[in-house]
Design a protein around this motif. Structure first.
Motif, short mmCIF file in Angstrom:
data_model
loop_
_atom_site.label_atom_id
_atom_site.label_comp_id
_atom_site.label_asym_id
_atom_site.label_seq_id
_atom_site.Cartn_x
_atom_site.Cartn_y
_atom_site.Cartn_z
N GLY A 271 45.14 35.20 21.28
CA GLY A 271 45.45 35.61 22.63
C GLY A 271 44.21 36.01 23.43
O GLY A 271 43.07 35.81 23.03
N GLU A 272 44.46 36.60 24.61
CA GLU A 272 43.39 36.93 25.55
C GLU A 272 42.34 37.86 24.93
O GLU A 272 41.17 37.76 25.22
N GLY A 273 42.76 38.78 24.05
CA GLY A 273 41.84 39.77 23.54
C GLY A 273 40.86 39.25 22.52
O GLY A 273 39.84 39.89 22.26
N VAL A 274 41.16 38.08 21.91
CA VAL A 274 40.31 37.57 20.82
C VAL A 274 39.71 36.22 21.15
O VAL A 274 38.51 36.01 20.98
N ALA A 275 40.52 35.28 21.61
CA ALA A 275 40.06 33.91 21.83
C ALA A 275 38.90 33.89 22.82
O ALA A 275 39.03 34.34 23.97
N GLY A 276 37.78 33.43 22.38
CA GLY A 276 36.63 33.27 23.25
C GLY A 276 35.81 34.52 23.47
O GLY A 276 34.84 34.49 24.24
N ARG A 277 36.11 35.62 22.79
CA ARG A 277 35.37 36.85 23.09
C ARG A 277 33.91 36.78 22.64
O ARG A 277 33.08 37.54 23.13
N TYR A 278 33.59 35.89 21.71
CA TYR A 278 32.21 35.77 21.25
C TYR A 278 31.46 34.64 21.95
O TYR A 278 30.27 34.43 21.68
N LEU A 279 32.12 33.92 22.86
CA LEU A 279 31.45 32.79 23.51
C LEU A 279 30.22 33.19 24.31
O LEU A 279 29.26 32.40 24.39
N PRO A 280 30.16 34.38 24.92
CA PRO A 280 28.91 34.75 25.59
C PRO A 280 27.70 34.78 24.65
O PRO A 280 26.56 34.61 25.09
N ASP A 281 27.96 34.98 23.35
CA ASP A 281 26.86 35.03 22.38
C ASP A 281 26.32 33.65 22.02
O ASP A 281 25.36 33.54 21.25
N TRP A 282 26.93 32.59 22.57
CA TRP A 282 26.48 31.24 22.26
C TRP A 282 25.31 30.81 23.15
O TRP A 282 24.80 29.70 23.02
N LYS A 283 24.85 31.67 24.03
CA LYS A 283 23.73 31.31 24.91
C LYS A 283 22.50 30.96 24.07
O LYS A 283 22.06 31.73 23.22
N GLY A 284 21.96 29.77 24.31
CA GLY A 284 20.77 29.31 23.60
C GLY A 284 20.97 28.99 22.14
O GLY A 284 20.00 28.83 21.40
N ARG A 285 22.24 28.85 21.70
CA ARG A 285 22.51 28.68 20.27
C ARG A 285 22.83 27.23 19.88
O ARG A 285 23.08 26.95 18.72
N ILE A 286 22.85 26.32 20.84
CA ILE A 286 23.12 24.91 20.56
C ILE A 286 21.84 24.12 20.80
O ILE A 286 21.25 24.19 21.88
N ASP A 287 21.42 23.38 19.80
CA ASP A 287 20.17 22.62 19.87
C ASP A 287 20.42 21.26 20.51
O ASP A 287 20.82 20.31 19.83
N PHE A 288 20.19 21.15 21.80
CA PHE A 288 20.42 19.89 22.50
C PHE A 288 19.29 18.89 22.28
O PHE A 288 19.31 17.80 22.85
N ASN A 289 18.33 19.24 21.45
CA ASN A 289 17.34 18.25 21.00
C ASN A 289 17.75 17.60 19.69
O ASN A 289 17.04 16.75 19.17
N ASP A 290 18.90 18.03 19.14
CA ASP A 290 19.40 17.49 17.87
C ASP A 290 20.91 17.33 17.99
O ASP A 290 21.69 18.16 17.53
#
Length: 512
Positions: A271-290
């Protein structure tokens, strides 16, 4: 779970795995007006949202309660079960009540072995407490075992095959995540799956059923829809969805986790309280060079097509195609749709307001290549793993060889067959219903097929080109042609005398 249906076992790599569902509206929804439904005389295919499941390495089991996930697991059979069963009944041409009973028996308790919505793991080394239940031959190393330049994880975008959904290949996706890859498994709304539910917002939903060419007509009202024409249009819809998924992932990487979480229409798990609550922590965490594109069957065709389109539309640095449907270029009737959608991708690169000169030139080059009827060149490394079914199907193998031979000069590539496998063995289906392997004459166990496939993919992704036991295999003279003398495709219900060799071994056909 039952005698005939088996649970999905924990993933075998060093990292725990978590999943998150994301469905976001497209900035510019569109209808594909070239094709209409005969029954309704309205566009047969529309794109309003993009839906995908993220499989990713999760934070350790010793995280504080404030860092825990939803406590729930993604179901393997998508809900509502009745709608999924109805979709498979239409796809298989079977009775709805029979499929409904089977799916309730098989799917009520069947879930992915991963807690949803946990935080993304940090590069502090793998969690040694992770499950180790896979084959002892599997390489358990992960990119996180070696120091990286940043805290970003490599990305794989996965495209499912005909009759597939975003959880149909959960074993392969989860195994890759357990070794330190973020995997975005797209659910395609092109009429190739049994059913997909589009959440339109405001509590509104729309079903996308499985579609056949005989249900469709050209919008201008002349002529039947040829199968290859339809497949060409579907393939371009898939490319649009892959581009849309990449756009969402870029937003996450650029720090837009909060707005992505707010826009997400898939919050069933927690639900609203859990789904996606950690998505702000994904900043800079995906390597778009790979970034790798991968897929099976029709999704393998999507992989090849995305690599043919290439830059500047798609940032893929590698490609993995499992039993790809490597059809030739789209027929004349669909080519205008094919070219128009490539042009749309060019515009999307720099936004709807204007398109760059670079994109204009690339679109023009793409259209020129199409009109010439030639295979566009693939400029990044490519791994193709076939089942016996596709290698012993001579016409299909020749199409796959043609795609392989379109690799640019000096680009690495491997084309091989997994002995004892069948076309569906790259998905989860035979893990869940292992007795079905006997029906198709598959000689290798479902777990062995997937273990060997994962191992080959890891060697490829980790660039163990010159020391990996699979990729360094030699080509035996004559195997360039596919099957050996007296090896023949016996059909779905009789491949017991298929390819020679130990079930689960790999046979190399082409490499460069």
């Amino acid at each position: 779970m039952g005698v005939l249906v088996k649970p999905l076992l924990p993933y075998s790599g060093p990292y725990p795995v978590s999943t998150t569902d994301l469905e976001l509206p497209l900035p510019q929804p569109r209808s594909f007006d070239a094709l209409s439904l005969k029954s309704k005389r309205e566009p047969a295919l529309r794109l309003e949202t993009v839906l995908f499941t993220l499989y990713y390495p999760a934070g350790g089991d010793d995280e504080p309660e404030s860092q825990s996930g939803s406590g729930l697991h993604q179901p393997w059979v998508q809900r509502p079960i009745e709608q999924t069963a109805q979709g498979y009944a239409a796809f298989l041409g079977q009775r709805e009540d029979l499929c409904r009973g089977l799916f309730r028996y098989a799917g009520e308790a069947l879930a992915l072995p991963a807690e949803a919505d946990r935080p993304l793991a940090a590069h502090t080394g793998p969690n040694q407490g992770a499950a180790q239940t896979g084959s002892a031959s599997l390489d358990r190393s992960a990119p996180g075992d070696t120091p990286r330049a940043s805290d970003a994880w490599p990305l794989i975008v996965f495209s499912h095959g005909m009759s597939g959904q975003r959880t149909t290949y959960s074993r392969w996706c989860g195994e890759m995540a357990s070794r330190g890859y973020i995997v975005a498994a797209v659910e395609h709304r092109d009429g190739s799956g049994p059913i997909s539910i589009v959440r339109l917002g405001g509590g509104q939903e729309r079903e996308v059923p499985f579609l056949r060419p005989e249900e469709l007509c050209w919008s201008e009202g002349s002529g039947d829809v040829d199968l290859l024409d339809f497949r060409a249009v579907q393939q371009q819809i898939r490319l649009s969805e892959v581009a849309a998924a990449l756009a969402v992932l870029r937003r996450l990487n650029e720090g837009e986790g909060d707005p992505v979480a707010r826009e997400n229409r898939r919050k069933d798990l927690g639900g609203e309280g859990v789904a996606g609550r950690y998505l702000p922590d994904w900043k800079g965490r995906i390597d778009f060079n790979d970034v790798t594109v991968a897929g099976h069957s029709f999704g393998g065709g999507t992989t090849l097509e995305a690599l043919r389109v290439g830059m500047p539309f798609f940032p893929f640095t590698k490609g993995i195609a499992l039993d790809p449907s490597a059809d030739p270029l789209p027929p004349d009737r669909a080519r205008t749709v094919f070219s128009a959608l490539r042009h749309d991708l060019a515009k999307a690169k720099d936004g709807a307001a204007a398109k760059s000169a670079e994109s204009d030139a690339a679109a023009e080059r793409s259209n020129d290549t199409d009109s010439a009827g030639e295979q566009p060149q693939i400029d990044v490394p490519l791994l193709i793993v076939n089942s016996e079914s596709f290698t012993l199907w001579n016409k299909r193998f020749e199409e796959i060889k043609t795609a392989f031979n379109s690799l640019g000069e000096g680009v690495r590539g491997w084309l091989m067959t997994l002995v004892g496998s069948s076309h569906s063995s790259f998905s989860d289906v035979f893990l869940v219903v292992p007795f079905a392997t006997k029906l198709v004459g598959q000689r290798a166990s479902a777990s062995l097929v997937l273990d060997r496939t994962v191992q080959a993919c890891l060697e490829f992704l980790q660039e163990r080109h010159d020391d990996g036991p699979i990729l360094t295999q030699s080509i035996i003279s004559g195997d360039e042609a596919g099957g050996r003398p007296n090896e023949a495709d016996k059909g779905w219900f009789g491949q017991r005398n298929g390819m020679q060799g130990e079930p689960g071994s790999m046979r190399m056909h082409l490499k460069r």
